[in-house]
Design a protein around this motif. Structure first.
Motif, short mmCIF file in Angstrom:
data_model
loop_
_atom_site.label_atom_id
_atom_site.label_comp_id
_atom_site.label_asym_id
_atom_site.label_seq_id
_atom_site.Cartn_x
_atom_site.Cartn_y
_atom_site.Cartn_z
N SER A 36 -28.39 -24.09 -51.50
CA SER A 36 -28.19 -22.66 -51.10
C SER A 36 -29.54 -22.18 -51.09
N THR A 37 -29.40 -21.01 -50.05
CA THR A 37 -30.85 -20.45 -49.93
C THR A 37 -31.21 -19.29 -51.01
N PHE A 57 -26.70 -14.82 -49.64
CA PHE A 57 -27.10 -16.20 -50.17
C PHE A 57 -26.17 -17.19 -49.04
N ASN A 59 -24.72 -20.48 -48.75
CA ASN A 59 -24.25 -21.75 -49.40
C ASN A 59 -23.91 -22.74 -48.46
N VAL A 64 -20.89 -17.69 -47.87
CA VAL A 64 -21.81 -16.72 -48.29
C VAL A 64 -21.53 -15.80 -49.35
N THR A 65 -22.45 -15.57 -50.18
CA THR A 65 -22.09 -14.76 -51.50
C THR A 65 -23.21 -13.87 -51.49
N ALA A 69 -26.69 -17.15 -55.59
CA ALA A 69 -26.26 -18.40 -54.98
C ALA A 69 -24.97 -18.95 -55.54
#
Length: 185
Positions: A36-37, A57, A59, A64-65, A69
């Protein structure tokens, strides 16, 4: 509050791609499995069912969350989580295999509006499998012109050939715990 998308429109066209090509690729997530970023700026604020976010984030596993992450690779029932998530194709994406694309993301413009997008171009599945590849995209479009924090969500699909990674009880990309699609606030 939770909402789950129940319909997916799979499109294949010889004349035009179903994903927005050439945008949302300023940044990349290196080839990985379950990575993840860190928090990434969206470029505008969104009101996601009463919570305001200006970053998220990205993933590798097709979602995305917003709060942290998510490295989970076997998709879970989206209605049973409290994790705010937008998932165009939540499954065990593995971009380490030779021939797999890598995840890219960034800001751009859609129909004159600021947008943030994530591309999963020709990505493989766990473990290092590239015999089947998926191409899909998530686009968030600023619609603050209609109200503070309003935004549109696009799930764009060009090619879906696999649904499950080997570690999620899949066999040759199929069966087991299949991909989940939807969103939860």
């Amino acid at each position: 509050m939770a909402l789950l998308a129940t319909t997916i429109s799979l499109t294949e066209s010889a004349s035009a791609a179903a994903v927005r090509i050439g945008v949302f690729n300023a940044n990349t997530l290196l080839a990985n499995d379950d990575g993840s970023t860190g928090a990434v700026g969206i470029g505008f604020s969104i009101d996601f069912f009463g919570s305001t976010y200006s970053d998220l984030f990205v993933n590798n596993n097709g979602n995305v969350t917003f709060n942290a992450a998510l490295g989970t690779f076997t998709p879970f029932n989206l209605l049973s989580t409290s994790t705010p998530i937008i998932a165009p194709f939540f499954a065990d994406v593995d971009t380490r295999g030779s021939g797999s694309g890598i995840v890219s993301f960034g800001t751009g413009t859609v129909d004159g509006r600021t947008a943030f997008g994530v591309n999963w171009p020709g990505v493989g599945y766990f473990s290092n499998q590239t015999d089947k590849l998926n191409t899909f995209q998530l686009v968030l479009i600023d619609r603050s012109d209609t109200g503070a924090g309003n935004f549109d969500i696009e799930f764009n699909y060009d090619q879906i050939q696999w649904e499950t990674g080997d570690a999620s009880s899949g066999d040759n990309g199929l069966g087991g715990f299949s991909a989940r699609v939807g969103l939860v606030a």
